[in-house]
Design an enzyme around this catalytic site. Structure first.
Site, PDB file in Angstrom:
ATOM      1  N   LYS A 193     -17.084  -0.610  51.090  1.00 12.62           N
ATOM      2  CA  LYS A 193     -16.444  -1.646  50.301  1.00 12.62           C
ATOM      3  C   LYS A 193     -16.757  -2.987  50.931  1.00 12.62           C
ATOM      4  CE  LYS A 193     -11.945  -3.134  48.619  1.00 12.62           C
ATOM      5  NZ  LYS A 193     -10.521  -2.804  48.579  1.00 12.62           N
ATOM      6  N   LYS A 246     -18.719  -0.076  46.467  1.00 13.21           N
ATOM      7  CA  LYS A 246     -17.997  -1.093  45.710  1.00 13.21           C
ATOM      8  C   LYS A 246     -18.289  -2.475  46.261  1.00 13.21           C
ATOM      9  CE  LYS A 246     -13.297  -2.526  44.922  1.00 13.21           C
ATOM     10  NZ  LYS A 246     -11.908  -2.323  45.247  1.00 13.21           N
TER      11      LYS A 246
HETATM   12  C1  PBG Z   1      -7.354  -3.516  47.160  1.00 14.48           C
HETATM   13  C2  PBG Z   1      -8.324  -3.310  46.047  1.00 14.48           C
HETATM   14  C3  PBG Z   1      -9.158  -4.280  45.501  1.00 14.48           C
HETATM   15  C4  PBG Z   1      -9.835  -3.676  44.460  1.00 14.48           C
HETATM   16  C5  PBG Z   1      -9.434  -2.354  44.416  1.00 14.48           C
HETATM   17  N1  PBG Z   1      -8.503  -2.134  45.423  1.00 14.48           N
HETATM   18  C6  PBG Z   1      -9.276  -5.708  45.803  1.00 14.48           C
HETATM   19  C7  PBG Z   1      -9.524  -6.213  47.147  1.00 14.48           C
HETATM   20  O1  PBG Z   1      -9.937  -5.517  48.076  1.00 14.48           O
HETATM   21  O2  PBG Z   1      -9.291  -7.399  47.273  1.00 14.48           O
HETATM   22  C8  PBG Z   1     -10.814  -4.380  43.571  1.00 14.48           C
HETATM   23  C9  PBG Z   1     -10.985  -3.842  42.221  1.00 14.48           C
HETATM   24  C10 PBG Z   1     -11.631  -4.758  41.265  1.00 14.48           C
HETATM   25  O3  PBG Z   1     -11.996  -5.908  41.588  1.00 14.48           O
HETATM   26  O4  PBG Z   1     -11.791  -4.335  40.116  1.00 14.48           O
HETATM   27  N2  PBG Z   1      -7.438  -2.627  48.193  1.00 14.48           N
HETATM   28 ZN    ZN Z   2      -5.966  -3.346  49.749  1.00 16.26          ZN
END
Ligand code: PBG
Ligand code: ZN
Length: 322
Positions: A193, A246
């Protein structure tokens, strides 16, 4: 004699026959934002076509999705009770817990329910872990995540998806689930991520932006791909069932490489900013939405993702784009 690859592009039938990449609704996971209260369907401005649902309305929405052939859903809680230690995330106080319970009571194994496991919706500061001296503490956070995952499993979740990026959390979650006889609850790890600007609309939607600081100390640096492989293979060795990359669009090379380096199924998350770009451009009639959405879906599949988490899922099946 000329070699003519164009010959096989001359009509739809032959094009379909030689297409190398297949994409079907089996690949789709549809995310939902669930909130407290009743009779609430609140459209999210930054994500046209996506809403917050209260549990009663979510039941209706899921019912209509099932009728269209969508069966896999990822749940996020919105407006959860916030504390410094994210304790409300680990029991029946959480909205997600109650939503899972209700959905599983109603639909049983007609749906496959996945829950997001992360502290950020439950912490006063909005970070994905427990904070000390303005620093997210990996080892204090991991047990909280494991408890959160266990409570989701107890509510009936089929799979938990930790999105926090702490080290060692897949193993801790696996061990706690197994010790409580949830051997069949799967783990989809947000293994890779990146710290990304593409999460902007989600943070508005989920009310989970950090009140100060950013997430670069735990999310990945987009300049790094070797590190991404190291992170993902660790999650595989800790017992993850699915590895996720992601965001998706700007990271097709990472999806491709991970699919070569791991034998686990690979998922990608077509995130909120990617979705919003397509929707806003389509609404401005700058692009043909269907063409662009399907081009993106096939790009994910071609890169090596057999699973795609996308806010476009309902449109894709509703408009019979596949
Ligand atoms: C938080 C989380 C995020 C997303 C999924 N879980 C945002 C972040 O890390 O700030 C993003 C999902 C999206 O942008 O569609 N743990
Ligand atoms: Zn989070």
């Amino acid at each position: 004699m000329l070699i003519r690859p164009r010959r096989l592009r001359k009509n739809t039938i032959v094009r379909d026959m030689v297409a190398e990449t297949q994409f079907s609704k089996n690949s789709l996971i549809y995310p939902f934002f669930v909130t407290s209260g009743t009779k609430i369907v609140n459209p999210i401005n930054a994500m046209p076509g996506v809403s917050h649902f209260s549990i009663d309305e979510l039941v209706r929405e899921v019912d209509s999705c099932i009728k269209m052939g969508l069966t896999k859903f990822l749940l996020f809680g919105v407006g959860e009770q916030k504390t410094d230690d994210a304790s409300s995330a680990c029991d029946e106080r959480s909205i997600v817990f109650n939503a899972v319970k209700k959905l599983k009571q109603t639909f049983g194994n007609d749906i496959y329910l996945i829950t997001d496991v992360c502290a950020c919706a439950y912490t006063t500061h909005g970070h994905c872990g427990i904070l000390q001296n303005d620093d997210v503490q990996n080892d204090l956070t991991v047990p909280v995540l494991a408890k959160m995952a266990l409570s989701h499993a107890q509510a009936g979740a089929d799979m938990v998806a930790p999105s926090d990026m702490m080290d060692g959390r897949v193993l801790a979650i696996r061990q706690l689930l197994d010790a409580n006889y949830f051997q069949n609850t799967a783990i989809m790890s947000y293994a890779i991520k990146y710290a990304s600007g593409y999460y902007g609309p989600f943070r508005e939607a989920a009310d989970s932006a950090p009140t100060k600081g950013d997430r670069q100390s735990y999310q990945m640096d987009y300049r790094n791909a070797n590190e991404a492989m190291r992170e993902a293979l660790l999650d595989e060795s800790e017992g993850a069932d699915i590895l996720m990359v992601k965001p998706a669009l700007a990271y097709l090379d990472v999806i491709h490489r991970l699919n070569l380096e791991s034998n686990l199924p690979i998922a990608c998350y077509n995130v909120s900013g990617e979705y919003a770009m397509v929707k806003y451009a389509a609404n401005a009639k700058l692009i043909d939405e269907k063409r662009v959405v399907m081009e993106n879906m096939y790009a994910f599949a071609r890169a090596g993702a057999s699973i795609v988490i996308t806010y476009h899922a309902k449109d894709i099946v509703n408009y019979k784009w596949i």
